[in-house]
Design an enzyme around this catalytic site. Structure first.
Site, PDB file in Angstrom:
ATOM      1  CG  ASP A   8     -58.151  13.953  28.483  1.00 31.86           C
ATOM      2  OD1 ASP A   8     -59.002  13.383  28.893  1.00 31.86           O
ATOM      3  OD2 ASP A   8     -57.508  13.545  27.455  1.00 31.86           O
ATOM      4  CG  ASP A  10     -55.193   9.728  32.064  1.00 25.65           C
ATOM      5  OD1 ASP A  10     -54.745   9.988  32.886  1.00 25.65           O
ATOM      6  OD2 ASP A  10     -56.063   8.495  31.823  1.00 25.65           O
TER       7      ASP A  10
END
Length: 243
Positions: A8, A10
């Protein structure tokens, strides 16, 4: 066979939310209520389109936006982890699956000099139009009821693995590194022998803990390794990669 790392972006590779970090380029660093209150659950990308339209209306240039985005901090240990991946590309493939956008992720990876670690980025397409406004599109549509309308990370990962297999690449193991609720769906697609890395103190860790308690002992799931720094992930990776 190689190891696949899936990140991922953020609150995982970077230690903040790139979509909210961009607000710092507005002089008073505040959105008007009309924009701020227009966000609907599961439709974040459409909301970000309105945010970027507002930023364009303020005559904020792409260069100014970029200079702000390039200041977002990487999470502790992630630069070292990505640097290790660059040095071991014969044994490691690396992809990002994110609900951010192509422009932000490209800028941030480039300024840190770690773009060569990442083989592919799967995220919402973005570009600047002739006015200098950034436009964002949804990544895809899907039938998953658990995920935001614009992105099912499980489907993205499954399609990537199928494409790689068709090209003769099969992975010995997959490491999935994330923090949020939309990382649960892909985490549940991992096999026994794979590893899911939820960030300690974040939503994914809580969801996996609750799910594990409901399933009980004996279910064949990927190993779960909580992390606070990329250095912990690097230690696990080094144990799997021939040096």
């Amino acid at each position: 066979m190689k190891t696949l790392l899936v990140f991922d972006f953020d609150h995982t590779l970077v230690d903040d939310n790139s979509d909210t970090w961009v607000i710092q380029c507005i002089p008073d660093q505040c959105l008007p209520d009309l924009v701020k209150n227009s966000c609907q659950k599961g439709r974040w990308t459409e909301y970000m389109g309105r945010v970027m339209s507002y930023i364009g209306d303020q005559d904020i240039s792409p260069d100014t936006i970029r200079s702000v985005m390039e200041t977002i901090p990487f999470t502790d240990g992630m630069i070292e982890l990505l640097t290790f991946i660059v040095s071991n590309k014969n044994d490691i493939d690396c992809i990002i699956i994110s609900d951010s956008n192509t422009v932000f992720i490209d800028w941030i990876l480039q300024v840190a000099g770690v773009q060569d670690a990442v083989d592919q980025v799967f995220t919402n397409p973005a570009a600047f139009d002739e006015r200098g406004y950034m436009e964002i599109e949804c990544y895809h549509s899907h039938q998953c009821s658990q995920c935001p309308v614009n992105l099912c990370k499980r489907k993205v990962l499954a399609d990537f693995l199928a494409g790689q297999l068709k090209g003769g690449v099969e992975y010995q193991r997959t490491f999935y590194v994330g923090d949020g609720g939309n990382d649960l769906c892909p985490s549940n697609s991992l096999r026994e022998g794979d590893v899911v890395f939820p960030r300690k103190g974040y939503t994914l860790e809580r969801l996996l803990s609750r799910q594990s308690a409901q399933q009980g002992e004996g279910s064949s799931n990927p190993r779960v390794v909580e992390w606070t720094s990329g250095k912990e992930i690097l230690m696990e990776l080094k144990a799997c990669v021939p040096l």
